[in-house]
Design a protein around this motif. Structure first.
Motif, PDB file in Angstrom:
ATOM      1  N   PHE A 296      25.564 -54.447 -62.351  1.00  0.00           N
ATOM      2  CA  PHE A 296      24.247 -54.262 -61.310  1.00  0.00           C
ATOM      3  C   PHE A 296      23.584 -55.470 -61.043  1.00  0.00           C
TER       4      PHE A 296
ATOM      5  N   LYS B 295      16.432 -52.791 -58.131  1.00  0.00           N
ATOM      6  CA  LYS B 295      17.436 -52.597 -58.734  1.00  0.00           C
ATOM      7  C   LYS B 295      17.102 -51.718 -60.010  1.00  0.00           C
TER       8      LYS B 295
ATOM      9  N   ILE C  40      18.762 -47.837 -60.451  1.00  0.00           N
ATOM     10  CA  ILE C  40      19.574 -47.435 -61.893  1.00  0.00           C
ATOM     11  C   ILE C  40      19.062 -46.228 -62.408  1.00  0.00           C
TER      12      ILE C  40
ATOM     13  N   ASP D  56      23.465 -54.224 -66.473  1.00  0.00           N
ATOM     14  CA  ASP D  56      22.163 -54.986 -65.706  1.00  0.00           C
ATOM     15  C   ASP D  56      22.269 -56.173 -65.772  1.00  0.00           C
TER      16      ASP D  56
ATOM     17  N   PHE E 224      27.768 -53.545 -58.008  1.00  0.00           N
ATOM     18  CA  PHE E 224      26.651 -52.947 -57.309  1.00  0.00           C
ATOM     19  C   PHE E 224      25.566 -53.861 -56.934  1.00  0.00           C
TER      20      PHE E 224
END
Ligand code: GDP
Length: 194
Positions: A34, A42, A46, A81, A115
């Motif tokens: 991500f 973001k 998530i 992440d 993503f």
């Protein structure tokens, strides 16, 4: 708000904040990265997708913002992440910090897709397009976040403009719950593909 009767990811847990490739979890199973500019939404995305109120808050802990934060969504299924990248005035300095770390993530066999979280009011930036290049050879799905701030016409325009750059793109709002289900389905399909 965005909770459904049955959680799609019932066993989410934080794994590790990695400052170096040696700290990455074993390259086994499947993972999805991500990424997005700082403040794009973001962490909220998530949290909404994993149906956790504050999972990605970990990534905002001072000292961890330049790290790769791994979360396990189930056995051998992970989210990575990536550090939020910068505001227009400091792109190079910011990029130098995280670029080597994310470059060492790219060749992992377990990495199945990216993503990309984009503030729907700003559209795709050049830094976002760099990430799309980084992901070349792998699926990319763009979330046009904070879509609740746009009216229907603006939303349609932003979606059309982004669709010219990337095929897999959707409007998304963590706050309103827009598109959460669609994003979950994409994530699930990539994580299932082992
Ligand atoms: P990150 O820096 O990309 O992780 O962004 P955050 O998830 O922390 O969100 C940045 C700011 O945008 C915060 O003030 C959030 O409350 C706000 N935000 C995030 N998602 C949404 C959304 O869906 N709608 C609106 N209106 N604001 C949002």
């Amino acid at each position: 708000m965005y909770t459904t009767a049955v959680s799609r990811f019932p066993d989410v847990r934080f794994m590790i904040s990695a400052a170096a490739p040696a700290q990455f979890p074993e390259d086994a199973g499947v993972e999805v990265a991500f990424a997005g500019r700082s403040n794009a939404g973001k962490s909220s995305a998530i949290n909404a997708i994993t149906q956790r109120r504050a999972l990605a808050r970990t990534s905002k802990t001072p000292g961890r913002t330049q790290l790769l934060n791994f979360f396990e969504l189930g056995a051998g299924r992970r989210i990575v992440d990536l550090p939020g990248y910068g505001y227009a005035d400091v792109p190079d300095r910011e990029r130098r910090k995280w670029a080597p770390l994310i470059d060492s993530l790219r060749p992992r066999d377990s990495l199945r897709g990216l993503f990309l979280i984009v503030d729907s009011r700003r559209g795709l930036s050049s830094a976002d397009e760099e990430l799309i290049s980084w992901a070349q050879g792998m699926p990319v799905h763009v979330l046009l976040a904070k879509a609740d701030k746009l009216n229907r016409k603006e939303g349609a325009e932003v979606l059309r403009a982004a669709s010219r750059v990337i095929a897999s793109v959707q409007l998304f709002s963590a706050h309103a719950g827009t598109g959460v289900d669609e994003a979950q389905r994409v994530l699930q399909s990539w994580l299932a593909d082992s």
